[in-house]
Design an enzyme around this catalytic site. Structure first.
Site, PDB file in Angstrom:
ATOM      1  N   VAL A  97     -56.071 -47.378 -20.344  1.00 11.82           N
ATOM      2  CA  VAL A  97     -56.760 -47.040 -21.655  1.00 11.82           C
ATOM      3  C   VAL A  97     -57.873 -46.205 -21.678  1.00 11.82           C
ATOM      4  O   VAL A  97     -58.229 -45.322 -22.637  1.00 11.82           O
ATOM      5  CB  VAL A  97     -57.148 -48.352 -22.415  1.00 11.82           C
ATOM      6  CG1 VAL A  97     -58.143 -49.285 -21.942  1.00 11.82           C
ATOM      7  CG2 VAL A  97     -57.112 -48.230 -23.928  1.00 11.82           C
ATOM      8  N   GLY A 327     -49.646 -52.052 -22.776  1.00  9.02           N
ATOM      9  CA  GLY A 327     -50.737 -52.584 -23.868  1.00  9.02           C
ATOM     10  C   GLY A 327     -52.003 -51.917 -23.723  1.00  9.02           C
ATOM     11  O   GLY A 327     -52.203 -50.736 -23.302  1.00  9.02           O
ATOM     12  N   GLU A 328     -53.235 -52.716 -24.050  1.00  8.28           N
ATOM     13  CA  GLU A 328     -54.572 -52.119 -23.831  1.00  8.28           C
ATOM     14  C   GLU A 328     -54.924 -51.330 -25.077  1.00  8.28           C
ATOM     15  O   GLU A 328     -55.961 -50.800 -25.265  1.00  8.28           O
ATOM     16  CB  GLU A 328     -54.748 -51.429 -22.566  1.00  8.28           C
ATOM     17  CG  GLU A 328     -54.537 -52.376 -21.257  1.00  8.28           C
ATOM     18  CD  GLU A 328     -54.851 -51.661 -20.180  1.00  8.28           C
ATOM     19  OE1 GLU A 328     -55.034 -50.431 -20.011  1.00  8.28           O
ATOM     20  OE2 GLU A 328     -54.748 -52.066 -18.845  1.00  8.28           O
ATOM     21  N   GLY A 329     -53.724 -50.809 -25.636  1.00 10.02           N
ATOM     22  CA  GLY A 329     -54.098 -49.494 -26.674  1.00 10.02           C
ATOM     23  C   GLY A 329     -53.501 -48.152 -26.090  1.00 10.02           C
ATOM     24  O   GLY A 329     -53.645 -47.084 -26.643  1.00 10.02           O
TER      25      GLY A 329
END
Length: 360
Positions: A97, A327-329
């Site tokens: 990210v 995930g994480e953005g």
């Protein structure tokens, strides 16, 4: 805070949307030639209440981090300490990210809303880049949720506190000049809670809502589905009571993400959703305030099956589909330039009249 935020969320502005649609017919391109980008820009005009809408920049990522009591049920081979360790990695600038945020010029804020391991025990390496250094916010509601198979993961008061943490985070980032909010998450075992949330809000079977998360084997996957099924049977949640649903299953990051979405919707600023955890939270946000969907933009289609079911329920078309499940953005940040481009067209492309180009 939650009630006041919900009161501020309203429908899209039909006049601004009509103006954006009309403008698209006069730009130097065949009508409809930008496909879904045109629909997105029209909706963002409706969100902002003006045509053209403000350019969605800069982007601000909020990574809500928390742990899960259901980890004790063996739904993932990863130790719970990895949540805190990854928070340290985010803060040092060493995660995926961070790389994508540097590429897009986005800021990164990490919000500890429920990490079980004290972050003082997490190794935080030296900062890799002084540019847009990530920031840590201590907003811990509790040190991880309870095991949702044995009892509610949260009390209603804890769930509300986490939702309001998300609202507060959205307000802080927008007050600091952000033009678009980007969801991020970190929490070992959080896809188990996400599957339960998605099953409740969409009505699909737990086996359809549950994916392999970090890449678990068949035995662990079967256990994970059974755990979600058992939790749903224990709590019998009411999808019309989103706070109760969040309390039953957690996680703290899902509740905070729901508040983050609601905060953006109340301020009429787009919120770019990441993967399955963000989609689970977005379903909760929509249950709180159906008009909040107008602020949601699906950054990508996660490989987790529950994400597709959730996006279908929300009526959102993902910008990219690359089989991501980190995930994480990360997926949302990859989709961000497309969102910015959709709006920039309305600002910068000449009309037929202005350019002296003949229409058909």
């Amino acid at each position: 805070m939650l009630d006041a935020t919900l009161a501020d969320i309203g429908p899209l502005d039909e006049g601004a949307m009509a103006a954006a649609h009309d403008l698209h017919t006069r730009l130097t391109k065949p009508a409809g030639s930008l496909g879904a980008l045109e629909e997105l820009s029209v909706r963002l005009a409706g969100l902002a209440g003006v045509c053209p809408p403000p350019l969605p920049e800069p982007a601000a990522v909020a990574i809500f981090a928390a742990d899960h009591g259901v980890h004790a049920q063996g739904v993932t081979p990863w130790p719970q300490e990895v949540t805190a360790q990854m928070v340290g990695n985010f803060l040092s600038g060493g995660a995926v990210v961070n790389a994508f945020a540097r590429q897009t010029g986005a800021t990164v804020t990490v919000v500890d809303v429920g990490v079980a391991t004290p972050l003082t025990q997490a190794r935080v390496p030296a900062q890799r880049s002084a540019r847009a250094a990530p920031r840590l916010v201590d907003a811990k509601v509790r040190a991880g949720t309870r095991d949702m198979t044995a009892r509610p993961a949260l009390t209603r008061e804890e769930a509300r506190e986490a939702v309001e943490t998300g609202i507060r985070t959205a307000d802080e980032l927008l007050d600091s000049g952000a033009g678009i909010l980007v969801t991020g998450d970190m929490g070992i075992a959080n896809t188990t809670a996400a599957a339960a949330l998605i099953a409740v809000f969409t009505g699909i079977d737990p086996a359809e809502a549950t994916g392999r998360g970090t890449g678990i084997d068949d035995v662990t996957y079967a256990r994970k589905v059974a755990v979600v099924r058992a939790a749903l049977a224990r709590h019998v949640p009411d999808p019309a009571d989103p706070l109760g649903v969040l309390a039953a299953f957690g996680g703290l990051e899902h509740a905070a993400l729901a508040g983050f979405v609601l905060g953006g919707a109340a301020r009429r600023v787009p919120v770019l959703l990441d993967g399955v955890n963000a989609v689970a939270a977005a379903l909760a946000a929509a249950a709180f305030a159906p008009d909040a969907v107008g602020a949601m933009v699906a950054g990508h289609r996660s490989a987790e099956p529950g994400a597709t079911a959730g996006l279908d329920r929300l009526g959102l078309l993902p910008i990219i589909d690359l089989g991501l499940r980190l995930g994480e953005g990360t997926g949302a940040l990859l989709g961000y330039p497309v969102v910015a481009g959709a709006v920039r067209v309305l600002h910068e492309v000449a009309t037929f009249d202005a350019a002296g180009v003949s229409e058909k």
